[in-house]
Design a protein around this motif. Sequence first.
Motif, PDB file in Angstrom:
ATOM      1  N   GLU A  59      14.619   5.010  32.393  1.00 24.02           N
ATOM      2  CA  GLU A  59      14.007   3.721  32.721  1.00 24.02           C
ATOM      3  C   GLU A  59      14.450   2.534  31.748  1.00 24.02           C
ATOM      4  O   GLU A  59      14.876   1.532  32.180  1.00 24.02           O
ATOM      5  CB  GLU A  59      12.306   3.751  32.760  1.00 24.02           C
ATOM      6  N   ILE A  60      14.323   2.755  30.608  1.00 20.38           N
ATOM      7  CA  ILE A  60      14.882   1.708  29.363  1.00 20.38           C
ATOM      8  C   ILE A  60      16.321   1.508  29.739  1.00 20.38           C
ATOM      9  O   ILE A  60      16.908   0.227  29.550  1.00 20.38           O
ATOM     10  CB  ILE A  60      14.542   2.144  28.180  1.00 20.38           C
ATOM     11  N   ASN A  61      16.964   2.488  30.099  1.00 21.43           N
ATOM     12  CA  ASN A  61      18.379   2.342  30.115  1.00 21.43           C
ATOM     13  C   ASN A  61      18.905   1.447  31.491  1.00 21.43           C
ATOM     14  O   ASN A  61      20.092   0.882  31.233  1.00 21.43           O
ATOM     15  CB  ASN A  61      19.208   3.541  30.179  1.00 21.43           C
ATOM     16  N   LYS A  62      17.833   1.293  32.400  1.00 23.69           N
ATOM     17  CA  LYS A  62      18.139   0.528  33.367  1.00 23.69           C
ATOM     18  C   LYS A  62      18.137  -0.992  33.057  1.00 23.69           C
ATOM     19  O   LYS A  62      18.478  -1.763  33.936  1.00 23.69           O
ATOM     20  CB  LYS A  62      17.119   0.546  34.480  1.00 23.69           C
ATOM     21  N   PRO A  80      19.081  -4.510  32.257  1.00 26.67           N
ATOM     22  CA  PRO A  80      20.392  -5.381  32.048  1.00 26.67           C
ATOM     23  C   PRO A  80      20.976  -5.456  30.562  1.00 26.67           C
ATOM     24  O   PRO A  80      22.172  -5.542  30.310  1.00 26.67           O
ATOM     25  CB  PRO A  80      20.105  -6.386  32.915  1.00 26.67           C
ATOM     26  N   GLU A  81      19.940  -5.722  29.622  1.00 25.02           N
ATOM     27  CA  GLU A  81      20.092  -6.116  28.303  1.00 25.02           C
ATOM     28  C   GLU A  81      20.701  -4.885  27.581  1.00 25.02           C
ATOM     29  O   GLU A  81      21.307  -4.829  26.486  1.00 25.02           O
ATOM     30  CB  GLU A  81      19.034  -6.728  27.378  1.00 25.02           C
ATOM     31  N   ILE A  82      20.580  -3.748  27.989  1.00 20.63           N
ATOM     32  CA  ILE A  82      20.574  -2.410  27.205  1.00 20.63           C
ATOM     33  C   ILE A  82      22.072  -1.959  27.461  1.00 20.63           C
ATOM     34  O   ILE A  82      22.541  -1.682  28.476  1.00 20.63           O
ATOM     35  CB  ILE A  82      19.707  -1.353  27.647  1.00 20.63           C
ATOM     36  N   ILE A  83      22.647  -1.636  26.373  1.00 20.91           N
ATOM     37  CA  ILE A  83      24.244  -1.309  26.201  1.00 20.91           C
ATOM     38  C   ILE A  83      24.126   0.446  26.318  1.00 20.91           C
ATOM     39  O   ILE A  83      25.001   0.956  26.976  1.00 20.91           O
ATOM     40  CB  ILE A  83      24.761  -1.706  25.177  1.00 20.91           C
ATOM     41  N   GLY A  84      23.369   0.844  25.437  1.00 17.01           N
ATOM     42  CA  GLY A  84      23.098   2.233  25.398  1.00 17.01           C
ATOM     43  C   GLY A  84      21.947   2.832  24.786  1.00 17.01           C
ATOM     44  O   GLY A  84      21.355   2.111  24.116  1.00 17.01           O
ATOM     45  N   ILE A  85      21.326   4.021  24.889  1.00 21.19           N
ATOM     46  CA  ILE A  85      20.374   4.596  24.283  1.00 21.19           C
ATOM     47  C   ILE A  85      20.414   5.981  24.216  1.00 21.19           C
ATOM     48  O   ILE A  85      20.852   6.633  25.135  1.00 21.19           O
ATOM     49  CB  ILE A  85      19.146   4.050  25.164  1.00 21.19           C
ATOM     50  N   ASP A  86      20.160   6.475  23.104  1.00 19.60           N
ATOM     51  CA  ASP A  86      20.054   7.944  22.787  1.00 19.60           C
ATOM     52  C   ASP A  86      18.815   8.426  22.024  1.00 19.60           C
ATOM     53  O   ASP A  86      18.082   7.603  21.193  1.00 19.60           O
ATOM     54  CB  ASP A  86      21.471   8.157  21.675  1.00 19.60           C
ATOM     55  N   GLN A  87      18.329   9.582  22.441  1.00 19.30           N
ATOM     56  CA  GLN A  87      17.380  10.444  21.597  1.00 19.30           C
ATOM     57  C   GLN A  87      17.764  10.631  20.165  1.00 19.30           C
ATOM     58  O   GLN A  87      19.129  11.006  19.955  1.00 19.30           O
ATOM     59  CB  GLN A  87      17.071  11.724  22.236  1.00 19.30           C
ATOM     60  N   SER A  88      16.940  10.489  19.444  1.00 25.99           N
ATOM     61  CA  SER A  88      17.316  10.646  17.790  1.00 25.99           C
ATOM     62  C   SER A  88      16.057  11.438  17.085  1.00 25.99           C
ATOM     63  O   SER A  88      14.984  11.436  17.547  1.00 25.99           O
ATOM     64  CB  SER A  88      17.520   9.325  17.319  1.00 25.99           C
ATOM     65  N   PRO A  89      16.858  12.338  16.237  1.00 26.68           N
ATOM     66  CA  PRO A  89      15.651  12.874  15.303  1.00 26.68           C
ATOM     67  C   PRO A  89      14.828  11.922  14.628  1.00 26.68           C
ATOM     68  O   PRO A  89      15.327  10.698  14.506  1.00 26.68           O
ATOM     69  CB  PRO A  89      16.375  13.574  14.401  1.00 26.68           C
TER      70      PRO A  89
END
Length: 216
Positions: free
Chosen positions: A61-64, A66-75
């Motif tokens: 949902e966050i990745n949708k 328009p300002e977001i370039i990329g998102i990854d899960q992280s420890p």
Amino acid sequence: MANAINIKSIDKPGVLRKVTDFLAQKNINIVYTHMYGDTTGNAHIYMEFDEVGSLDDVINEINKFPEIIGIDQSPSMDQVWGKRIIIIGGGAQVSQVALGAITEADRHNIRGERISVDTIPLAGEQKLAEAVRAVGGLSRVGVLVLAGSLMGGSIVDAIDEIKDNYGVKVISLNMVGSVRDHADLVVTDPVQAGVMAVMTVASTAKFDIDRVNETL
């Protein structure tokens, strides 16, 4: 255990608010966040929040946006860096405390702990007081070690603040000045001070700094 994500976005006003508003609507509690801009002009947001039903759905949902370039899960920072020891003071003393702390942390980390050690050599009452006070703004700090030959004045006020407001334990070397009277523990040998700092936060050690102080 906290969920954590890394977000890369366009660097513009309102991005962080948009993300936090979305999480609030989902009744997701944010427990830690920081953000910074990189040299390419983009922004990065790191967030930790309580467990959710489906982290993949939140990420999608966050990745949708328009300002977001990329998102990854992280420890989480706790999983990677663990509990923190901060050492502040004179270079010669700081290096010896760090020697003891790093050696002891290595022993515990091999057994499954995560303990990290941060240091900064500083001189001057104002600079030291500012650094001590700033410890309150850092996450996961368990112990602050003050390593020097002379400390007092406004440094004492900063020590009292982080102890009272953030629950940070303070170990001081046996130095000249009033800092000793406000520390939780005073240790003469700097290497041993580093060892005791790690033992204070380690789950794999049986050491109670308050109990030791009561017997002195």
